[in-house]
Design a protein around this motif. Structure first.
Motif, PDB file in Angstrom:
ATOM      1  N   ILE A   9       0.849  -1.198   0.000  1.00  0.00           N
ATOM      2  CA  ILE A   9       0.000   0.000   0.000  1.00  0.00           C
ATOM      3  C   ILE A   9       0.879   1.240   0.000  1.00  0.00           C
ATOM      4  CG2 ILE A   9      -1.658   1.355   1.347  1.00  0.00           C
ATOM      5  CD1 ILE A   9      -2.866  -1.366   2.280  1.00  0.00           C
ATOM      6  N   SER A  10       1.901   1.244   0.831  1.00  0.00           N
ATOM      7  CA  SER A  10       2.801   2.395   0.933  1.00  0.00           C
ATOM      8  C   SER A  10       3.515   2.682  -0.391  1.00  0.00           C
ATOM      9  CB  SER A  10       3.825   2.148   2.039  1.00  0.00           C
ATOM     10  OG  SER A  10       4.706   3.228   2.133  1.00  0.00           O
ATOM     11  N   VAL A  11       3.988   1.632  -1.054  1.00  0.00           N
ATOM     12  CA  VAL A  11       4.667   1.798  -2.345  1.00  0.00           C
ATOM     13  C   VAL A  11       3.730   2.501  -3.327  1.00  0.00           C
ATOM     14  CG1 VAL A  11       5.519   0.506  -4.347  1.00  0.00           C
ATOM     15  CG2 VAL A  11       6.246  -0.134  -2.055  1.00  0.00           C
ATOM     16  N   ARG A  12       2.485   2.096  -3.324  1.00  0.00           N
ATOM     17  CA  ARG A  12       1.514   2.688  -4.250  1.00  0.00           C
ATOM     18  C   ARG A  12       1.109   4.099  -3.827  1.00  0.00           C
ATOM     19  NH1 ARG A  12       1.941  -2.443  -4.766  1.00  0.00           N
ATOM     20  NH2 ARG A  12       1.386  -3.479  -6.721  1.00  0.00           N
ATOM     21  N   LEU A  13       1.015   4.333  -2.529  1.00  0.00           N
ATOM     22  CA  LEU A  13       0.701   5.685  -2.058  1.00  0.00           C
ATOM     23  C   LEU A  13       1.778   6.680  -2.470  1.00  0.00           C
ATOM     24  CD1 LEU A  13      -0.660   4.989   1.548  1.00  0.00           C
ATOM     25  CD2 LEU A  13      -1.971   5.881  -0.400  1.00  0.00           C
ATOM     26  N   GLU A  14       3.020   6.220  -2.532  1.00  0.00           N
ATOM     27  CA  GLU A  14       4.120   7.111  -2.903  1.00  0.00           C
ATOM     28  C   GLU A  14       4.102   7.495  -4.383  1.00  0.00           C
ATOM     29  OE1 GLU A  14       5.948   8.718  -0.691  1.00  0.00           O
ATOM     30  OE2 GLU A  14       4.675   7.645   0.734  1.00  0.00           O
ATOM     31  N   VAL A  15       3.362   6.773  -5.190  1.00  0.00           N
ATOM     32  CA  VAL A  15       3.221   7.112  -6.607  1.00  0.00           C
ATOM     33  C   VAL A  15       2.266   8.297  -6.785  1.00  0.00           C
ATOM     34  CG1 VAL A  15       2.365   6.243  -8.830  1.00  0.00           C
ATOM     35  CG2 VAL A  15       3.774   4.783  -7.381  1.00  0.00           C
ATOM     36  N   ILE A  16       1.337   8.453  -5.861  1.00  0.00           N
ATOM     37  CA  ILE A  16       0.291   9.470  -6.003  1.00  0.00           C
ATOM     38  C   ILE A  16       0.843  10.884  -6.177  1.00  0.00           C
ATOM     39  CG2 ILE A  16      -1.614  10.619  -4.773  1.00  0.00           C
ATOM     40  CD1 ILE A  16      -2.554   7.798  -3.944  1.00  0.00           C
ATOM     41  N   PRO A  17       1.801  11.347  -5.365  1.00  0.00           N
ATOM     42  CA  PRO A  17       2.321  12.706  -5.603  1.00  0.00           C
ATOM     43  C   PRO A  17       2.951  12.879  -6.990  1.00  0.00           C
ATOM     44  CG  PRO A  17       2.937  11.954  -3.419  1.00  0.00           C
ATOM     45  CD  PRO A  17       2.345  10.774  -4.125  1.00  0.00           C
ATOM     46  N   GLU A 129      -3.933  10.977   1.761  1.00  0.00           N
ATOM     47  CA  GLU A 129      -3.989  11.355   3.179  1.00  0.00           C
ATOM     48  C   GLU A 129      -5.056  10.562   3.920  1.00  0.00           C
ATOM     49  OE1 GLU A 129      -4.304  15.568   3.924  1.00  0.00           O
ATOM     50  OE2 GLU A 129      -2.836  16.008   2.351  1.00  0.00           O
ATOM     51  N   ALA A 130      -6.200  10.364   3.285  1.00  0.00           N
ATOM     52  CA  ALA A 130      -7.295   9.628   3.917  1.00  0.00           C
ATOM     53  C   ALA A 130      -6.905   8.175   4.173  1.00  0.00           C
ATOM     54  CB  ALA A 130      -8.551   9.708   3.057  1.00  0.00           C
ATOM     55  N   VAL A 131      -6.245   7.544   3.212  1.00  0.00           N
ATOM     56  CA  VAL A 131      -5.816   6.151   3.386  1.00  0.00           C
ATOM     57  C   VAL A 131      -4.788   6.054   4.508  1.00  0.00           C
ATOM     58  CG1 VAL A 131      -4.588   4.217   2.304  1.00  0.00           C
ATOM     59  CG2 VAL A 131      -6.364   5.436   1.031  1.00  0.00           C
ATOM     60  N   GLU A 132      -3.841   6.968   4.526  1.00  0.00           N
ATOM     61  CA  GLU A 132      -2.835   6.959   5.592  1.00  0.00           C
ATOM     62  C   GLU A 132      -3.495   7.130   6.961  1.00  0.00           C
ATOM     63  OE1 GLU A 132       0.932   8.652   2.970  1.00  0.00           O
ATOM     64  OE2 GLU A 132      -0.376  10.085   4.004  1.00  0.00           O
ATOM     65  N   SER A 133      -4.465   8.019   7.049  1.00  0.00           N
ATOM     66  CA  SER A 133      -5.190   8.222   8.310  1.00  0.00           C
ATOM     67  C   SER A 133      -5.988   6.986   8.695  1.00  0.00           C
ATOM     68  CB  SER A 133      -6.142   9.422   8.203  1.00  0.00           C
ATOM     69  OG  SER A 133      -5.415  10.597   8.044  1.00  0.00           O
ATOM     70  N   TYR A 134      -6.614   6.359   7.716  1.00  0.00           N
ATOM     71  CA  TYR A 134      -7.395   5.149   7.964  1.00  0.00           C
ATOM     72  C   TYR A 134      -6.503   4.039   8.518  1.00  0.00           C
ATOM     73  CZ  TYR A 134     -10.390   1.101   7.081  1.00  0.00           C
ATOM     74  OH  TYR A 134     -11.142  -0.046   7.220  1.00  0.00           O
TER      75      TYR A 134
END
Length: 141
Positions: A9-17, A129-134
């Motif tokens: 999940i983190s690897v994919r979240l880092e693609v978002i920016p 941000e929402a996923v990280e908070s979740y």
């Protein structure tokens, strides 16, 4: 006990920016060229795939109901309050672009700036941000 693959999940979240930055660039420098058109397509596809990959990992990890489509992934994680209600409709509209972008690509209007190109950067960053908070809320550190 849940097994949530936070690493993936983190690897994919880092693609978002990066996707958000590319969409912002395209929106501000749009010239209708083939290169910009194809870059826009790729950025929108990455936005869709990143969103649905993250959603699938959340669904699997938290043992949510099975998704039957890309739209269903968004609906399920929205129902689990992964992100605010205000994001659900635009994210659903985004994943509906998958078919035209991936299957009907020969009909995609490459010379036109898609309206999502301007609005997606902020929505994608809000989703991140929402996923990280979740994850913090549900799993802690």
């Amino acid at each position: 006990m849940y097994y949530v693959n936070r690493e993936q999940i983190s690897v994919r979240l880092e693609v978002i920016p990066e996707v958000a930055e590319a969409l912002k660039y395209l929106q501000s420098h749009w010239d209708g060229s083939l290169i910009h058109g194809m870059a826009q397509e790729r950025a929108l596809i990455l936005a869709i795939e990143t969103l649905t990959d993250i959603g699938s990992y959340l669904i699997d990890g938290f043992i949510m109901r099975d998704a039957s489509s890309y739209e269903d992934i968004v609906t399920i994680i929205a129902g689990e309050e992964v992100f605010p209600d205000s994001l659900q409709e635009p994210l659903l509209e985004l994943v509906k672009l998958r078919r035209p972008l991936v299957q009907d690509y020969f009909e995609w209007p490459r010379k036109e700036l898609h309206p999502f190109t301007a609005m997606m950067p902020d929505l994608l960053l809000a989703f991140k941000e929402a996923v990280e908070s979740y994850l913090l809320r549900e799993l802690g550190n």
